[in-house]
Design an enzyme around this catalytic site. Structure first.
Site, PDB file in Angstrom:
ATOM      1  CB  SER A 128      -0.917   0.031   1.224  1.00 19.92           C
ATOM      2  OG  SER A 128      -1.658   1.241   1.208  1.00 19.92           O
ATOM      3  CE  LYS A 182      -2.862  -2.439  -0.400  1.00 17.36           C
ATOM      4  NZ  LYS A 182      -3.882  -2.040  -1.323  1.00 17.36           N
ATOM      5  CG  HIS A 185      -4.908  -0.777   3.783  1.00 20.56           C
ATOM      6  ND1 HIS A 185      -5.106  -0.246   2.523  1.00 20.56           N
ATOM      7  CD2 HIS A 185      -4.127   0.112   4.438  1.00 20.56           C
ATOM      8  CE1 HIS A 185      -4.464   0.916   2.421  1.00 20.56           C
ATOM      9  NE2 HIS A 185      -3.865   1.149   3.579  1.00 20.56           N
ATOM     10  CG  ASN A 186      -7.186  -1.403  -0.652  1.00 17.36           C
ATOM     11  OD1 ASN A 186      -6.197  -1.224   0.045  1.00 17.36           O
ATOM     12  ND2 ASN A 186      -7.132  -1.429  -1.960  1.00 17.36           N
ATOM     13  CD  GLU A 189      -7.432   3.075  -0.257  1.00 16.20           C
ATOM     14  OE1 GLU A 189      -6.379   2.540   0.136  1.00 16.20           O
ATOM     15  OE2 GLU A 189      -7.783   3.063  -1.453  1.00 16.20           O
TER      16      GLU A 189
HETATM   17  C1  6PG Z   1      -3.139   1.428  -1.717  1.00 17.24           C
HETATM   18  C2  6PG Z   1      -4.372   1.639  -2.541  1.00 17.24           C
HETATM   19  C3  6PG Z   1      -4.208   0.947  -3.844  1.00 17.24           C
HETATM   20  C4  6PG Z   1      -5.179   1.405  -4.872  1.00 17.24           C
HETATM   21  C5  6PG Z   1      -6.311   0.468  -5.061  1.00 17.24           C
HETATM   22  C6  6PG Z   1      -7.671   0.972  -4.765  1.00 17.24           C
HETATM   23  O1  6PG Z   1      -3.283   0.879  -0.644  1.00 17.24           O
HETATM   24  O2  6PG Z   1      -2.075   1.817  -2.184  1.00 17.24           O
HETATM   25  O3  6PG Z   1      -5.505   1.149  -1.890  1.00 17.24           O
HETATM   26  O4  6PG Z   1      -4.214  -0.414  -3.624  1.00 17.24           O
HETATM   27  O5  6PG Z   1      -5.499   2.698  -4.895  1.00 17.24           O
HETATM   28  O6  6PG Z   1      -6.148   0.078  -6.386  1.00 17.24           O
HETATM   29  O7  6PG Z   1      -8.297   1.281  -5.917  1.00 17.24           O
HETATM   30  P1  6PG Z   1      -9.835   1.426  -6.142  1.00 17.24           P
HETATM   31  O8  6PG Z   1     -10.234   2.694  -5.465  1.00 17.24           O
HETATM   32  O9  6PG Z   1      -9.900   1.527  -7.635  1.00 17.24           O
HETATM   33  O10 6PG Z   1     -10.538   0.216  -5.661  1.00 17.24           O
END
Ligand code: 6PG
Length: 465
Positions: A128, A182, A185-186, A189
């Protein structure tokens, strides 16, 4: 002989290769089309000395020290299987393939099991931090055979971000553990980004210009909300379009893309009998964002009803966002704990929070406190129940409540903030409303219920019909 190989030289792969080369390791680099490999080496300056470009997979494999470590940075799904297929005939027992892309952890589990049978290691490694992170220090979440980390560990720890000197990289558990962490994590995010966007929406609806909102976010970035996402929000809101001179935010279409990790988080949460509702709301909001035509029609046809005038809640917004952020993290961590139990991963939540403190997209001032709370053990696996966070929420939830209430009364959408608040309010009641659900289920299906006044299950109501 190169210390490590890397195939897939897109933005992230190229940045990672340069990072590895910069830390003194020799890297054999390969890409399906030669142009990217050439571009990487030509732009690498002094680091080119540590890069060995190869466009033939057989030569790529022979250029690597045994047992081989090969990083794949290719799009999730079929492309990963295709690269594995192409590499397998060139590998020897004991070699390890590392999928450093965002992958569905179910695929990672499948691949790890299949390759283990053939005598190869397979590591699912979440990276990430976007392009800049990959180049100068990402957070790295490793899963797979622990033995693979013996050789891989020193490399990933050398290239990872550092928090007070400690590398933000760790082996977290077997098979799909790294990719699952991960993914979550997203998911966090997504929730955090959506909550920030909702707060921007409230500011905009109240007439705040992007530049003024940018200043507010920049100010918040000095306080308890300090984080990468707040920092870049201030920068995005302050930016002007180079063509028109307008605030850039007014030029960007309000349609958000998604590659799948947020959706995977929600799917896995539901499969585990969970609901990461703030994350769900964020994924849903991105989906609704793409329905531009329907929303345009809706603007004409759907009234707000008796909407109240907007209250100016400047003083509350910072605290509201902090409360919602804590709840978003909390839902993510609970999901990790449940998955850990389900898949027997023994995930160390504190360690995960520690390696999220720098390098990754959700890095924030809160993560050190989260790591401490997790180190003490999370009651019932809920961060919101940790005494420190329960206190922080007691200070901030009143603001979240006022912000959500005001937004609802004035007709402004706040799906993630509202989901976070509803979860909090659900969790602070020992007695909920599932008693009625059970009564209904028993009525129409004789499903039975448990009683509050005695043990056992399968009790029925006195339904005449
Ligand atoms: C990170 C990000 C990275 C990326 C993803 C999310 O942790 O560096 O999360 O993995 O930005 O591709 O993308 P989407 O918003 O397209 O799902």
């Amino acid at each position: 002989m190169a210390d490590i190989g890397l195939t897939g030289l897109g933005t992230m792969g190229a940045a990672l290769a340069l990072n590895i080369a910069e830390k003194g390791f020799s890297v054999a680099v390969h890409n399906r089309s030669r142009e990217r490999t050439d571009a990487l080496v030509e732009g690498a300056g002094d680091l080119a000395a540590n890069l060995t470009p190869l466009d033939d997979l057989a030569e790529f494999a022979t250029a690597l020290t045994a047992p081989r470590l090969i990083v794949m940075m290719v799009p999730a799904g079929a492309a990963v299987d295709a690269v594995i297929e192409a590499l397998l005939p060139r590998l020897d027992e004991g070699d390890t393939l590392i999928d450093a892309g965002n992958a569905d952890f179910n695929d990672t589990r499948r691949r790890e099991a299949a390759l283990a049978q053939k005598g190869f290691g397979f590591v699912g490694m979440g990276v990430s931090g976007g392009e800049d992170g990959a180049r100068h220090g990402p957070s790295i979440m490793v899963g797979g055979p622990e033995a693979s980390y013996e050789r891989l560990g020193p490399i990933v720890e050398a290239i990872a971000a550092r928090y007070q000197g400690a590398p933000c990289a760790a082996w977290l558990g077997p098979d799909g553990a790294g990719h699952f962490v991960k993914t979550v994590h997203n998911g966090i995010e997504y929730a955090d980004m959506q909550m920030i966007a909702e707060v921007w929406g409230l500011l905009r609806a109240a007439g705040r210009a992007p530049k003024a909102a940018a200043e507010l976010f920049a100010e918040w970035d000095e306080g308890p909300l300090r984080s990468y996402l707040i920092e870049i929000t201030a920068k995005v809101l302050a930016a002007a379009d180079t063509e028109t001179g307008e605030p850039l935010i007014d030029v960007i279409l309000d349609v958000a893309g998604q590659k799948g990790t947020g959706r995977w988080t929600v799917i896995e949460a539901l499969k585990l009998g969970q609901s990461a509702s703030a994350i769900e709301a964020a994924v849903g909001a991105r989906s609704w964002s793409s329905e531009v035509a329907a929303r345009r029609l809706g603007e004409d046809r759907l009234g707000a009803g008796e909407a109240s005038p907007r209250a100016i809640l400047d003083g509350d917004l910072e605290k509201a966002l902090l409360a919602a952020r804590i709840i978003g993290y909390s839902q993510g961590l609970t999901l990790l704990a449940r998955a850990s139990a389900e898949f027997d991963w023994s995930l160390d939540l504190a360690r995960i929070a520690e390696i999220w403190r720098a390098g990754c997209i959700i890095r924030s001032a809160l993560l050190d406190d989260i790591a401490h709370a997790a180190r003490d053990g999370l009651a019932q696996n809920h961060l919101i129940l940790a005494p420190y966070f329960a206190d922080r929420l007691a200070e901030t939830v009143p603001a979240l409540r006022r912000v959500v209430a005001s937004a609802i009364c004035s007709g402004d959408p706040v799906p993630a903030l509202a989901a976070a608040l509803s979860f909090y309010d659900t969790m602070r009641r020992a007695r909920g409303t599932a008693d009625l659900i059970q009564g209904q289920r028993d009525y129409f299906g004789r499903h039975g219920f448990q009683r509050r006044d005695r043990d056992g299950e399968g009790f029925h109501g006195p339904w005449a019909d």
